[in-house]
Design an enzyme around this catalytic site. Structure first.
Site, PDB file in Angstrom:
ATOM      1  N   TYR A  96     -11.579  77.214  82.373  1.00  0.00           N
ATOM      2  CA  TYR A  96     -10.172  77.549  82.130  1.00  0.00           C
ATOM      3  C   TYR A  96      -9.758  76.992  80.773  1.00  0.00           C
ATOM      4  O   TYR A  96      -9.918  75.795  80.509  1.00  0.00           O
ATOM      5  CB  TYR A  96      -9.288  76.958  83.225  1.00  0.00           C
ATOM      6  CG  TYR A  96      -7.814  77.247  83.049  1.00  0.00           C
ATOM      7  CD1 TYR A  96      -7.310  78.521  83.264  1.00  0.00           C
ATOM      8  CD2 TYR A  96      -6.928  76.241  82.673  1.00  0.00           C
ATOM      9  CE1 TYR A  96      -5.964  78.793  83.113  1.00  0.00           C
ATOM     10  CE2 TYR A  96      -5.577  76.506  82.512  1.00  0.00           C
ATOM     11  CZ  TYR A  96      -5.108  77.782  82.730  1.00  0.00           C
ATOM     12  OH  TYR A  96      -3.766  78.045  82.570  1.00  0.00           O
ATOM     13  N   ASP A 147     -13.882  72.882  74.439  1.00  0.00           N
ATOM     14  CA  ASP A 147     -12.550  72.690  74.993  1.00  0.00           C
ATOM     15  C   ASP A 147     -12.537  71.317  75.659  1.00  0.00           C
ATOM     16  O   ASP A 147     -12.974  71.156  76.791  1.00  0.00           O
ATOM     17  CB  ASP A 147     -12.227  73.795  75.992  1.00  0.00           C
ATOM     18  CG  ASP A 147     -10.870  73.603  76.660  1.00  0.00           C
ATOM     19  OD1 ASP A 147     -10.249  72.537  76.481  1.00  0.00           O
ATOM     20  OD2 ASP A 147     -10.433  74.531  77.368  1.00  0.00           O
ATOM     21  N   LYS A 199      -3.582  66.735  76.663  1.00  0.00           N
ATOM     22  CA  LYS A 199      -3.442  65.755  77.741  1.00  0.00           C
ATOM     23  C   LYS A 199      -3.386  64.317  77.231  1.00  0.00           C
ATOM     24  O   LYS A 199      -2.327  63.836  76.836  1.00  0.00           O
ATOM     25  CB  LYS A 199      -4.532  65.962  78.785  1.00  0.00           C
ATOM     26  CG  LYS A 199      -4.480  67.353  79.425  1.00  0.00           C
ATOM     27  CD  LYS A 199      -5.323  67.479  80.661  1.00  0.00           C
ATOM     28  CE  LYS A 199      -5.326  68.897  81.194  1.00  0.00           C
ATOM     29  NZ  LYS A 199      -4.044  69.336  81.755  1.00  0.00           N
TER      30      LYS A 199
END
Length: 431
Positions: free
Chosen positions: A143, A238, A266
């Site tokens: 994702y 990623d 994050k």
């Protein structure tokens, strides 16, 4: 009588699609009503009804040192009186950029954005602009945010909701996204053999976290690096989830593989909305205003987010023992959970890398999207609700990694194990 969470959820559904601002929060897989949180501290969450939970979401990763970490709060307080946004450059932007470049392998230039999705979308645009090619390889179950190029066999909430390919994606966009099996180097080689001259980039979660925690098999990341180099494609890690969590330099440091571009988020913002993409100077030179690949954002480099990120990253860079402690705690949790589950005879697998961990009820080794889907999801859903009733907050999906923080104590871990033991006793009693 309805709980406050139930009341707030009914109100929210009148004004917010599904009552939540991100799909997994809706408890769509596990059932029931999502819990509305009031505050958090350390490894603990407190909901609007006054219940307390040991937290294994950590805001989906950024709370590596726990919620309400004092140096981060102090940095935000110090920045706050000077304004929440300028729309102009600030000193903290270059300071955080310099810190990122000093920590993450291969990052020579970095651009701040506002989310991991924005970072991944921008990195793909840079790769296409630099190579003049259009096609991108991604992996089933990885994702990379909700950009059109990524919501094709995506993991996380897309799998939870049963929407592996989202409506609204133009066919032309889908045609430029090539899907490979995670941990299957031969499948990637097949795509390069068929489409090599047209492939601009390959984007990968170096440790998958959106179909549970799934580590790369030995040689997999090395093989990707070799294929991209050989075919002139841009290798994008990623690291929105793994960046600064698995090591100060993320998975790139842990596995000793240097990508061409990296996406971050994050932990980079210590829980505030922030993302970044960076990499080789020659690739980043394509980004406007230095180059022709356009990307902009009014709130990019937000002063509060930069202050929070600086405070957290400085701690992580200077305190390598944090990673040893995190790994030790997560290993202990792994060992104790296995000791509870093994005597049941149930099929299960526990995957772990550093402070990322997930439990899968399956007798198949969980290596990719297909094997992740073979697990006993109803049993996980019952586990989730049982643990919730015992004050342990797991991710509300069988397809998400759990996160251990430095704020988790031995007592927190033991209470978690006790919740698992109680779940086993309950399941066996009704078998």
């Amino acid at each position: 009588m309805a709980t406050l969470s139930e009341q707030y959820f009914e109100l929210s559904k009148q004004f917010i699609p599904g009552g939540v601002n991100s799909p997994v929060r809706a408890f769509g897989q596990v059932g029931g009503t999502p819990i509305f949180m009031a505050r958090a501290e350390g490894a603990l969450l407190y909901d609007v009804d006054g219940n307390r939970y040991i937290d294994y979401i950590g805001s989906w990763g950024p709370m590596i040192l726990g919620h309400a970490y004092d140096p981060v709060l102090d940095a935000i307080r110090a920045a706050l009186p000077h304004s929440t946004s300028f729309g102009a450059p600030t000193v903290r932007e270059y300071q955080l950029a310099e810190l990122v470049c000093s920590m993450v392998p291969g990052v020579e230039r970095v651009r701040m954005v506002n989310s991991g999705t924005e970072a991944c979308m921008s990195a793909i645009r840079v790769a296409r602009g630099a190579t003049g090619r259009t096609k991108v390889i991604k992996f089933a179950g990885n994702y990379h945010g909700h950009g059109d190029s990524f919501l094709i066999k995506a993991g996380s909430g897309a799998t939870t909701l049963g929407i592996p390919t989202s409506p609204g994606i133009p066919p032309a966009v889908a045609a430029d996204t090539l899907i490979a099996r995670y941990n299957d180097l031969a499948d990637v080689e097949r795509l390069f053999a068929a489409h090599g001259p047209d492939i601009a980039a390959l984007i990968v979660e170096p440790v998958a976290g959106n179909m549970g925690c799934i580590p790369p098999l030995p040689g997999f990341l090395e093989g990707l690096r070799g294929l991209c180099t050989r075919h002139g494609a841009v290798l994008i890690f990623d690291e929105v989830m793994t960046g600064f969590r698995l090591a100060p330099g993320g998975a790139a440091e842990l596995y000793g593989i240097t990508p061409d571009l990296v996406t971050l988020g994050k932990i980079l913002g210590a829980g505030l909305p922030v993302g970044a993409y960076g990499g080789r100077a020659d690739l980043m030179a394509h980004v406007a205003p230095e180059g022709p690949v356009y990307q902009a954002g009014t709130l990019s480099g937000n002063p509060l987010a930069m202050a929070a990120g600086l405070a957290l990253l400085k701690t992580l860079k200077e305190s390598h023992e944090i990673y040893t402690s995190l790994a030790r705690k997560t290993e202990h949790l792994h060992t104790q959970l296995a000791a509870v589950l093994q005597p049941t005879g149930w099929p299960y697998r526990i995957n772990r890398v550093g402070s990322m961990i997930s439990v899968h009820f399956t007798d198949t080794e969980v290596l990719d999207y297909d094997t992740a889907q073979q697990q006993d999801v109803p049993r996980f859903n019952r586990l989730f609700h049982h643990c919730l009733s015992k004050g342990v907050y797991l991710p509300p999906s069988a397809y998400e990694s759990w996160f251990v923080s430095d704020a988790h104590t031995e007592t927190h871990l033991e209470l978690t194990v006790e919740a698992f033991r109680s779940f086993v006793d309950t399941e066996l009693a009704y078998a």
